[in-house]
Design a protein around this motif. Structure first.
Motif, PDB file in Angstrom:
ATOM      1  N   THR A   1       0.826  -1.201   0.000  1.00 48.04           N
ATOM      2  CA  THR A   1       0.000   0.000   0.000  1.00 48.04           C
ATOM      3  C   THR A   1       0.863   1.255   0.000  1.00 48.04           C
ATOM      4  O   THR A   1       1.988   1.253   0.525  1.00 48.04           O
ATOM      5  N   VAL A   2       0.340   2.317  -0.598  1.00 48.89           N
ATOM      6  CA  VAL A   2       1.008   3.621  -0.573  1.00 48.89           C
ATOM      7  C   VAL A   2       0.299   4.566   0.405  1.00 48.89           C
ATOM      8  O   VAL A   2       0.621   5.747   0.459  1.00 48.89           O
ATOM      9  N   ILE A   3      -0.673   4.044   1.126  1.00 48.38           N
ATOM     10  CA  ILE A   3      -1.363   4.859   2.126  1.00 48.38           C
ATOM     11  C   ILE A   3      -0.482   4.938   3.371  1.00 48.38           C
ATOM     12  O   ILE A   3      -0.094   3.903   3.927  1.00 48.38           O
ATOM     13  N   PRO A   4      -0.126   6.149   3.819  1.00 49.72           N
ATOM     14  CA  PRO A   4       0.721   6.287   5.007  1.00 49.72           C
ATOM     15  C   PRO A   4       0.104   5.595   6.221  1.00 49.72           C
ATOM     16  O   PRO A   4      -1.119   5.519   6.356  1.00 49.72           O
ATOM     17  N   THR A   5       0.938   5.107   7.098  1.00 51.25           N
ATOM     18  CA  THR A   5       0.477   4.338   8.259  1.00 51.25           C
ATOM     19  C   THR A   5      -0.528   5.128   9.086  1.00 51.25           C
ATOM     20  O   THR A   5      -1.540   4.584   9.549  1.00 51.25           O
ATOM     21  N   ASN A   6      -0.285   6.424   9.251  1.00 53.51           N
ATOM     22  CA  ASN A   6      -1.176   7.223  10.102  1.00 53.51           C
ATOM     23  C   ASN A   6      -2.535   7.463   9.465  1.00 53.51           C
ATOM     24  O   ASN A   6      -3.464   7.921  10.140  1.00 53.51           O
ATOM     25  N   LEU A   7      -2.679   7.164   8.167  1.00 54.23           N
ATOM     26  CA  LEU A   7      -3.961   7.339   7.480  1.00 54.23           C
ATOM     27  C   LEU A   7      -4.640   6.009   7.186  1.00 54.23           C
ATOM     28  O   LEU A   7      -5.683   5.979   6.543  1.00 54.23           O
ATOM     29  N   GLN A   8      -4.047   4.911   7.647  1.00 56.26           N
ATOM     30  CA  GLN A   8      -4.655   3.607   7.438  1.00 56.26           C
ATOM     31  C   GLN A   8      -5.693   3.320   8.526  1.00 56.26           C
ATOM     32  O   GLN A   8      -5.439   3.570   9.712  1.00 56.26           O
ATOM     33  N   ARG A   9      -6.814   2.812   8.129  1.00 59.50           N
ATOM     34  CA  ARG A   9      -7.893   2.526   9.090  1.00 59.50           C
ATOM     35  C   ARG A   9      -7.481   1.418  10.045  1.00 59.50           C
ATOM     36  O   ARG A   9      -6.988   0.369   9.634  1.00 59.50           O
ATOM     37  N   LYS A  10      -7.729   1.680  11.337  1.00 59.61           N
ATOM     38  CA  LYS A  10      -7.432   0.684  12.360  1.00 59.61           C
ATOM     39  C   LYS A  10      -8.687   0.289  13.131  1.00 59.61           C
ATOM     40  O   LYS A  10      -8.706  -0.739  13.810  1.00 59.61           O
ATOM     41  N   SER A  11      -9.726   1.097  13.039  1.00 59.19           N
ATOM     42  CA  SER A  11     -10.950   0.830  13.797  1.00 59.19           C
ATOM     43  C   SER A  11     -11.833  -0.172  13.064  1.00 59.19           C
ATOM     44  O   SER A  11     -11.815  -0.286  11.841  1.00 59.19           O
ATOM     45  N   ALA A  12     -12.634  -0.904  13.840  1.00 67.51           N
ATOM     46  CA  ALA A  12     -13.553  -1.889  13.282  1.00 67.51           C
ATOM     47  C   ALA A  12     -14.759  -1.192  12.669  1.00 67.51           C
ATOM     48  O   ALA A  12     -15.064  -0.033  12.973  1.00 67.51           O
ATOM     49  N   TYR A  13     -15.447  -1.888  11.785  1.00 67.42           N
ATOM     50  CA  TYR A  13     -16.635  -1.343  11.130  1.00 67.42           C
ATOM     51  C   TYR A  13     -17.551  -2.492  10.745  1.00 67.42           C
ATOM     52  O   TYR A  13     -17.131  -3.642  10.606  1.00 67.42           O
TER      53      TYR A  13
END
Length: 969
Positions: free
Chosen positions: A459-471
């Motif tokens: 992925t090229v999405i920065p770590t701080n912008l990657q979703r970590k919460s459940a949905y």
């Protein structure tokens, strides 16, 4: 036997239900000798058309579909990588067949009668839950019209919530999609809001700003970290709206976690075809503290009369039909059917399935970027989800040519192109793109190490912008992943809802008529459904021909010079028409003309739309017969002659009467410098007999989801195109992306150039198959059916208003106010009708304590009789209460509706029988529709608002939580 080879079936005989024998009996009951005599007694002679409608000869259903196939073939459906808010999708077959193509779902009405709408209410609650989970917000509504207008609603909500009343600047990121910025221009001007369009990274936020809006990911595909911007905005008292891509939020940190106050967008890529622009369900999510300012419908959890889990539309006191010009918006139509599809898409795939889809999209675009970089192209986005951007310099034209040769569309902006990947894209599609990019550079696909790239994709999405919460953790999104499970779930909800499949829905002002199968079939043809709204003009010949024909036909029907097909709801058409009138006055230097005269009987959307258009409302009285008080109107027109902008009038009147003075009324407005805006809600009583232009109107919107057969879809979609007189044509809405400018066009009112384009096919089909004669007969029979019901019911219920010859138009108001003297409310009648298998007519509009009945021409005599028998039987039940034969509080009306659980339960302590409760007339037993819940408790639902799917443990309420129901209308 003599053979007839010239026979051709007429569609009008399928659409108009009463046959010759029934017609004769109905005319006798009404007290006239012919249909012509009835029309002469009903429609004033001075407004009648002198010539029949000049429309092409009617086509049979078979011939129409063959002809439309030829038209559709003129659309060139290329592979679309344009993006810009629209993406190709894979519609799960189980959802397409059983929702989109199923009259059990698309013929339902807005769920105002909650007890017989529990299925679609649950489906909409699922949609709200999906949006809340993915956006990270606290509350969501049950859909809006499109992404652009949702952003406009967000801007106005921020404006209305501002603490600094002097703040009037709205910051707009230049990366917001152009069609959205166009709508923000339209919406901001009447309020004196200044749009400051710029770079969010360099703008200096200040105290003059009340709000800001950004796109996530940005319009060019870049994923920005907006957390710092959000914090800066909040520090200065500025609220932030985020326009978000719902699919991207599966992988990206949701805006609610980094500071958004409002999140809007479209759910189109959750299994809803592009359809050349719509219909698609927009979403709107915000913080709980703003719930009473949020536009649109909210589905909430409540309890029924037995204390069981039930659903309803919550917080309805915010809506325009109650608050009128003080409403938060003028919204009258959502996109319920499309929201239901999107929610079902999420339920079918579940959180894991959605993640796989999102990761596949992201993986393919990373593969594309890295492949083209190996060929020497420079990709400009550092972080992205599905869209990459290249500056091709002098190679842009060769690439453009090669793309077209390969039937591929990209988004072009000067020398830059962007390529948006969607769920329909395959690795082979990526190779096709790479091949012609390589060709332009004199290379081949062998110069790209596909296998090596695919083996190490990251992925090229920065770590701080990657979703970590459940949905999507609720069981509804984790239980229906096989087709059998999804099919049964869809059907289980469908069986809880009453639709036109079950019985007539005689809603005054809503015109619930036949939505013929032949009209619906082409909507899902790929030639129409897979078209991107920003496809090059030379690829859209089929749509252009269809629009041109529909424009000509609707212009003939209304008597106007031209139409704008852009407004995608009735109230949107009102707003567009008023903005056209505003532009006309402004262009003439009459900046001071801002007074709108509106009769007291007008639809609630009328004053709400006028307020949105920056107008001041002056109410005109109605006389004791429900007609506009001409003397009062003349006095006010003359009083405000220097400031008069327009009159908003419904014709026939909101009371269901052809007012004799309508031409005089229009002349008075023109004499005092104003324009006449006609609300087209009651157009089903005009077509072929009279017309807005013939009466003297300058603008009229048409509810295509009423008169012209687009289904109501359980609360949407709708279409509200406007027709205008010649002098207003130059001001019809334009568009920022597609050139449809008329010379002096106002900016866009909808996100797509032709609104919800794919459902315009339905109205096109209706007109083409009915022809001028059929359309006129439809109007005549609508008037006959209404007067037949009036004749049968007027001895049981007072008919509140009638015309000069004691005739109603296509609808009538039955006065139920006197029943309140002995404890019976109009709501009780509405709920009791459910036990008879009917949806109630329009309740307490336009007069509180009444019902407004409109049968439409599509209902046969026996169905009209069933409804009349039910209403008469209910009247006898009311008589029993009045005479003391039934208990005042424990009677079939007060306890209605009766569920199967109540009727078959072990305990029955009511003074009337179970038979009386459930089968009050013999015909009911033959085809019983059971309401799935008892009467819902509105007060409980508003007091304890829950607008997402509660945990299963909450579905059974503690006995101590159950309160005595307090019911309103």
């Amino acid at each position: 036997m003599t053979l007839n080879t010239a026979y051709q079936e007429k569609f009008q005989s399928r659409h108009i239900a009463p046959n010759e024998a029934d017609t004769a009996q109905m005319l006798k009951t009404v007290g006239v000798n012919s249909l012509d005599e009835l029309i002469d007694q009903t429609v004033p002679a001075k407004i009648r058309l002198k010539q029949p409608l000049n429309l092409p000869a009617a086509l049979s259903e078979f011939d129409y579909l063959n002809t439309l196939r030829q038209t559709a073939s003129k659309n060139k459906v290329f592979k679309s990588y344009i993006g810009q808010g629209y993406h190709d999708v894979i519609v799960p077959g189980v959802i397409q067949r059983n929702i989109l193509e199923n009259p059990g779902w698309y013929t339902q009405y807005t769920p105002y009668q909650a007890e017989i709408a529990q299925g679609r209410l649950q489906a909409l609650l699922n949609f709200q839950t999906m949006v809340i989970d993915l956006t990270g917000m606290e509350i969501a509504n049950a859909s809006l019209l499109d992404e652009g207008t949702a952003a406009g609603e967000a801007m106005f909500m921020q404006y209305s919530l501002r603490k600094n009343q002097q703040a009037s600047v709205f910051f707009v990121s230049e990366e917001v999609l152009p069609q959205t910025i166009d709508i923000l221009k339209t919406r901001s001007e009447p309020y004196g809001i200044t749009l400051q369009v710029g770079d969010h990274r360099t703008v200096e936020l200040n105290e003059n700003m009340f709000g800001a809006i950004v796109q996530y990911p940005a319009g060019d595909g870049q994923v920005y970290d907006y957390a710092g911007f959000a914090a800066d905005a909040h520090a200065k008292g500025i609220k932030l709206t985020v326009v978000a891509d719902l699919m991207s939020l599966v992988l990206l940190t949701p805006p609610g976690e980094w500071g958004a106050d409002i999140v809007v967008g479209t759910s189109q890529r959750f299994g809803v075809p592009m359809g050349f622009g719509g219909p698609h369900a927009a979403f709107f999510a915000t913080k709980d503290e703003y719930k009473r300012s949020m536009p649109g419908r909210i589905i909430g959890v409540t309890i029924d009369s037995a204390g069981n889990y039930a659903l309803r539309m919550a917080l309805q006191t915010r809506e325009q039909h109650i608050r009128r010009d003080k409403a938060t918006s003028n919204i009258c139509t959502a996109q319920a059917l499309l929201a239901i599809m999107a929610g079902m898409y999420a339920a079918y795939h579940g959180p894991q399935g959605l993640k796989l889809i999102a990761e596949r999209i992201h993986g393919l675009v990373v593969l594309l970027s890295q492949s083209l970089e190996q060929l020497g192209y420079e990709q400009l986005n550092s972080a992205y989800f599905d869209t990459v951007k290249f500056d091709l310099g002098n190679l842009v034209n060769p690439i453009h040519s090669e793309a077209l040769n390969n039937e591929v569309n990209f988004h072009y902006k000067g020398s830059q192109i962007s390529i948006a990947i969607d769920e329909t894209t395959s690795p082979e599609d990526i190779k096709t793109i790479v091949k012609f990019f390589a060709k332009v550079k004199g290379k081949t696909i062998n110069d790209v190490d596909f296998d090596g790239l695919q083996a190490k994709l990251q992925t090229v999405i920065p770590t701080n912008l990657q979703r970590k919460s459940a949905y999507l953790t609720h069981p509804v999104f984790n239980s229906h992943h096989s087709e059998h499970e999804m099919l049964r779930y869809i059907k289980s909800l469908e069986t809880k809802d009453l639709s036109l499949c079950h019985s007539m829905i005689a809603l005054g002002s809503c015109t619930m008529k036949l939505n013929a199968t032949t009209e619906m079939v082409p909507v899902t043809w790929a030639d129409f459904g897979k078209m991107h709204p920003f496809a090059p003009a030379d690829q859209t010949g089929g749509y252009m021909q269809l629009f041109d024909e529909l424009n000509n036909w609707l212009s003939e029907i209304t008597g106007f010079a031209a139409m704008s097909l852009q407004p995608n709801a009735g109230a949107q058409g009102e707003y567009a028409g008023l903005m056209v009138i505003r532009a006309y006055h402004m262009d003439r230097g009459d900046h001071h003309r801002n007074i709108a005269l509106i009769p007291s009987s007008a639809h609630g959307t009328n004053p709400a739309s006028a307020a949105m258009a920056g107008m001041k409302i002056v109410v005109v009285k109605c006389d004791e017969n429900g007609n506009i008080d001409v003397a009062d109107m003349r006095a006010k027109a003359e009083q405000y002659k220097n400031e008069l902008s327009c009159l908003m009038v419904t014709y026939p009147s909101t009371h269901g009467v052809f007012e004799e003075s309508i031409i005089e009324i229009c002349e008075i407005i023109h004499q005092n410098g104003g324009q006449v805006y006609m609300d087209g809600a009651n157009m089903n009583a005009q077509v072929g007999l009279t017309s807005p232009a013939n009466i003297g109107a300058d603008v009229c919107h048409l509810n295509l989801h009423k008169t012209f057969c687009i289904p109501h879809g359980g609360g949407g979609p709708g279409m509200g195109p406007i027709g205008v007189a010649k002098h207003l044509v130059p001001y019809l809405p334009g568009h920022a992306v597609v050139d449809i400018d008329k010379g002096k066009s106002i900016p866009a009112v909808s996100a797509a150039p032709w609104g919800s384009a794919s459902i315009l096919i339905i109205s096109h089909a209706y007109i083409a198959m009915m022809g001028g004669d059929g359309l006129t007969n439809a109007t005549r029979y609508a008037i006959l059916n209404a007067n037949y019901i009036k004749a049968r019911l007027q001895h049981h219920y007072p008919v509140l208003y009638t015309g000069a010859n004691d005739r109603c138009a296509h609808e009538m108001i039955l006065d139920c106010r006197a029943f309140k003297n002995f404890g019976i409310e109009v709501t009780d009648i509405a709920k009791r009708l459910m036990d008879y298998g009917f949806h109630a007519p329009t309740v307490s509009f336009p007069v509180a304590g009444t019902v407004m009945v409109e049968p439409t021409e599509s209902e046969p005599k026996h169905e009209l009789d069933r409804f009349c028998d039910a209403m008469i039987s209910i009247r006898h039940e009311i008589d029993d209460v009045e005479k003391g034969l039934s208990d005042k509080t424990d009677n079939p009306l007060k306890n209605a509706p009766h569920t199967v659980g109540v009727v078959t339960g072990n305990d029955w302590e009511h003074p009337y029988t179970r038979q009386k409760a459930a089968f009050p007339l013999p015909y009911v037993a033959a085809y019983k529709f059971w309401p799935s819940v008892g009467r819902v408790n509105d007060t409980y639902g508003d007091r304890t608002l829950i607008c997402s799917c509660p945990p299963l443990t909450d579905y059974e309420f503690e006995e101590s939580e159950v309160t005595t129901p307090e019911f309103g209308t």
